[in-house]
Design an enzyme around this catalytic site. Sequence first.
Site, PDB file in Angstrom:
ATOM      1  N   VAL A  90      -4.470  -3.610  -4.239  1.00 54.51           N
ATOM      2  CA  VAL A  90      -6.151  -3.489  -4.792  1.00 54.51           C
ATOM      3  C   VAL A  90      -6.555  -2.817  -5.409  1.00 54.51           C
ATOM      4  O   VAL A  90      -7.587  -3.114  -6.365  1.00 54.51           O
ATOM      5  CB  VAL A  90      -6.988  -3.945  -4.632  1.00 54.51           C
TER       6      VAL A  90
ATOM      7  N   ALA B 168       0.418  -0.932   0.269  1.00 54.22           N
ATOM      8  CA  ALA B 168      -0.054  -0.027   0.078  1.00 54.22           C
ATOM      9  C   ALA B 168       1.093   1.513   0.351  1.00 54.22           C
ATOM     10  O   ALA B 168       0.336   2.111  -0.247  1.00 54.22           O
ATOM     11  CB  ALA B 168      -0.753   0.507   1.363  1.00 54.22           C
TER      12      ALA B 168
ATOM     13  N   THR C  44       0.669   5.105  -1.736  1.00 46.18           N
ATOM     14  CA  THR C  44       0.000   6.623  -0.920  1.00 46.18           C
ATOM     15  C   THR C  44       0.085   7.953  -1.372  1.00 46.18           C
ATOM     16  O   THR C  44      -0.047   9.497  -0.679  1.00 46.18           O
ATOM     17  CB  THR C  44       0.859   6.885  -0.120  1.00 46.18           C
TER      18      THR C  44
ATOM     19  N   SER D 192       4.396  -3.045   4.912  1.00 43.65           N
ATOM     20  CA  SER D 192       5.338  -3.779   5.795  1.00 43.65           C
ATOM     21  C   SER D 192       5.692  -4.824   6.813  1.00 43.65           C
ATOM     22  O   SER D 192       5.991  -5.135   7.091  1.00 43.65           O
ATOM     23  CB  SER D 192       3.660  -3.388   7.175  1.00 43.65           C
TER      24      SER D 192
ATOM     25  N   HIS E 107      -3.762  -9.840  -3.869  1.00 40.32           N
ATOM     26  CA  HIS E 107      -4.763  -9.556  -2.919  1.00 40.32           C
ATOM     27  C   HIS E 107      -6.392  -9.645  -3.524  1.00 40.32           C
ATOM     28  O   HIS E 107      -7.441  -8.799  -3.590  1.00 40.32           O
ATOM     29  CB  HIS E 107      -4.860  -8.528  -1.526  1.00 40.32           C
TER      30      HIS E 107
ATOM     31  N   CYS F 254     -28.695 -14.805  -9.289  1.00 35.73           N
ATOM     32  CA  CYS F 254     -29.007 -15.376  -8.407  1.00 35.73           C
ATOM     33  C   CYS F 254     -29.574 -14.517  -7.202  1.00 35.73           C
ATOM     34  O   CYS F 254     -30.247 -15.736  -5.632  1.00 35.73           O
ATOM     35  CB  CYS F 254     -28.542 -16.857  -8.011  1.00 35.73           C
TER      36      CYS F 254
HETATM   37  P1  OAD Z   1       0.435  -1.576   5.684  1.00 34.92           P
HETATM   38  O1  OAD Z   1       0.434  -0.331   5.665  1.00 34.92           O
HETATM   39  O2  OAD Z   1       1.051  -2.625   6.171  1.00 34.92           O
HETATM   40  O3  OAD Z   1       2.029  -1.124   4.926  1.00 34.92           O
HETATM   41  C1  OAD Z   1       2.805   0.364   4.060  1.00 34.92           C
HETATM   42  C2  OAD Z   1       3.709   0.095   4.166  1.00 34.92           C
HETATM   43  O4  OAD Z   1       4.321   1.205   4.040  1.00 34.92           O
HETATM   44  C3  OAD Z   1       5.111   0.678   5.849  1.00 34.92           C
HETATM   45  O5  OAD Z   1       5.777   0.194   6.092  1.00 34.92           O
HETATM   46  C4  OAD Z   1       5.123   2.516   5.705  1.00 34.92           C
HETATM   47  O6  OAD Z   1       5.943   2.792   6.368  1.00 34.92           O
HETATM   48  C5  OAD Z   1       4.767   2.147   3.986  1.00 34.92           C
HETATM   49  N1  OAD Z   1       4.433   4.046   3.429  1.00 34.92           N
HETATM   50  C6  OAD Z   1       3.321   4.194   3.400  1.00 34.92           C
HETATM   51  N2  OAD Z   1       4.046   5.638   2.707  1.00 34.92           N
HETATM   52  C7  OAD Z   1       5.099   5.199   1.282  1.00 34.92           C
HETATM   53  C8  OAD Z   1       5.282   5.642   0.793  1.00 34.92           C
HETATM   54  N3  OAD Z   1       5.118   7.115  -0.050  1.00 34.92           N
HETATM   55  N4  OAD Z   1       7.038   5.344   0.415  1.00 34.92           N
HETATM   56  C9  OAD Z   1       7.420   4.088   0.962  1.00 34.92           C
HETATM   57  N5  OAD Z   1       6.473   3.153   2.047  1.00 34.92           N
HETATM   58  C10 OAD Z   1       5.398   3.607   2.772  1.00 34.92           C
HETATM   59  O7  OAD Z   1       0.472  -1.916   3.683  1.00 34.92           O
HETATM   60  P2  OAD Z   1       0.635  -3.180   3.175  1.00 34.92           P
HETATM   61  O8  OAD Z   1       1.894  -4.210   3.407  1.00 34.92           O
HETATM   62  O9  OAD Z   1       0.157  -3.199   1.669  1.00 34.92           O
HETATM   63  O10 OAD Z   1      -5.236  -6.958   2.975  1.00 34.92           O
HETATM   64  O11 OAD Z   1      -0.072  -3.980   4.087  1.00 34.92           O
HETATM   65  C11 OAD Z   1      -0.491  -5.796   3.495  1.00 34.92           C
HETATM   66  C12 OAD Z   1      -2.264  -6.142   3.334  1.00 34.92           C
HETATM   67  O12 OAD Z   1      -2.768  -5.875   4.506  1.00 34.92           O
HETATM   68  C13 OAD Z   1      -3.232  -5.374   2.214  1.00 34.92           C
HETATM   69  O13 OAD Z   1      -3.014  -5.809   1.191  1.00 34.92           O
HETATM   70  C14 OAD Z   1      -4.078  -5.750   2.701  1.00 34.92           C
HETATM   71  C15 OAD Z   1      -3.837  -5.459   4.876  1.00 34.92           C
HETATM   72  O14 OAD Z   1      -4.770  -5.448   5.293  1.00 34.92           O
HETATM   73  C16 OAD Z   1      -6.283  -7.250   3.136  1.00 34.92           C
HETATM   74  O15 OAD Z   1      -7.114  -6.137   3.200  1.00 34.92           O
HETATM   75  C17 OAD Z   1      -6.531  -8.729   3.094  1.00 34.92           C
END
Ligand code: OAD
Length: 344
Positions: free
Chosen positions: A196, A117, A121, A280, A212, A241
Site C-alpha cells: 500500500v 511487503a 523492506t 509470505s 490492498h 458529513c
Molecule cells: P509478509 O510480512 O507476510 O511477508 C513478507 C515476506 O517477504 C516474508 O516471507 C519475508 O521473508 C520476505 N522478505 C522480507 N524482506 C525481504 C527482502 N528484502 N527480499 C525478499 N524477501 C523479503 O508480507 P505480505 O506477504 O506482503 O494485509 O503480507 C500480505 C498482507 O498481510 C499485507 O498486505 C497486509 C498483511 O496483513 C493487510 O493489512 C490487509
Amino acid sequence: MLETIVKIGGEDGSFTLLGHQEGESWSFYRLRDESVLPAELLGTNLAAALAELTPRWTRMRPIVVHPEFQWKIYREVLRVRPEDEPLWQKACTQNNPTYALAHLMATSRNTVVLTGAGMSTESGLPDFRSKDGWWRSIDPLTVATIDALENNYEVFRDFYQYRIEMLQRYEPHEGHAILAKWEQEGLLHSIATQNVDGFHTDAGSVRVAELHGNLTTIRCHACGKPAEPASFLADKACEHCKGRLRPAVVLFGESLPEHSWNQALQWFHAAELVIVIGTSLQVAPTSQLPRYISGRSAYINLDIEGAESFAFDFVIQGRAKRTLTELDDMLTFILDTQGRANDR
Ligand code: OAD
C-alpha cells in the site's frame, strides 16, 4: 565463519578463495596449503582477491563456485579473459536459478510480477510477519479491521498516520526502478501488488494493480467522499458529513478493490511467466493468485519455507533488491548476446 567462494585447479595445484560475510559485505582470504596456518586476508574487493589468489586464475578449472558468487565470478572472467569463458560457463550458470529465470524472461512475451511487503523492506519499511514485521509487535485485529476503525478509531488512526508519515521518510529502491524500466522496455507487462506504499508507481511503473489499496488515498468511511492526506494526518473529520477519515487500504474483513482484483486475475491468466517477490503468500485471496498461473513461475523471497505448496518452477532464496539487480544484469547480458548472435 569462512565459506569457500571458489576453488580452482590446474597444473600448478589447487587454490581456494575463502570469504567471510559481515552484514552485507564480504572479506576474502587465501586458504594456505598448510591448513594449520590461518587464512591470509586478501581484502574486500573480489576482483583484486581473485587476481591475488593466482594471476592466471581464469585459465584454471573451477571445482567449486559459491552460488552467491557465480554471476560475479562469471562477469569477472568475461572482463579479464573472455576467451576463458567456456571453462567457466557450466560452473557459473548451470544450476543457477536466477540465470535460468533471466533466460526465461528473455523469451517470455508476457511477464507479470506479484509483490508483497518484502519488496519494500530494503527501502526501510517493515513487512508484516518477519522478525521485525508489524504483526510481531501489534495484533492486526486491533488496528487493521473494520471493528478497530469503528470502535477503536484513535488507535486505528495513530497506526495509519504513523505508516503514512513513514512513507515520507523512505523511497523506492533500485529493485522498484528495475521493474519500472522492464515495463518501459517491454520486458514486463504488469505488477500486482499487496503493498500500500505506492512505491511501484513512484518508481515509474504504470500498469500496477494495488490489490490492498493505497495508504495515501484518503476517503470518508461513512460517505465515501475523498479527502486530503493532510486532513487525515491532522485528525480532521470528513468535511462533508463529519464521518471518520481512513486510508483507502483493505482492512481484514473487507473485499479487495474489484477493478484491481479483476485486472490481476486477467494478467495472471494471460502471463507466460509470473515472478512472485517478497510475500509470505499467507493472506487470501492474493495468496491464491499463483494457482491461476498457466505459464511458468518463480518465487524470490528471503524465507522460502512455504514455497513447496505452490509448485513454482524456480525458487530463489534472496533479497529482492539484490536478486533483481543481478537478474537485470543477466537479462541485459543474455539479450545483448542474443542480439549480437542475430546480427551475424
Ligand atoms: P509478509 O510480512 O507476510 O511477508 C513478507 C515476506 O517477504 C516474508 O516471507 C519475508 O521473508 C520476505 N522478505 C522480507 N524482506 C525481504 C527482502 N528484502 N527480499 C525478499 N524477501 C523479503 O508480507 P505480505 O506477504 O506482503 O494485509 O503480507 C500480505 C498482507 O498481510 C499485507 O498486505 C497486509 C498483511 O496483513 C493487510 O493489512 C490487509
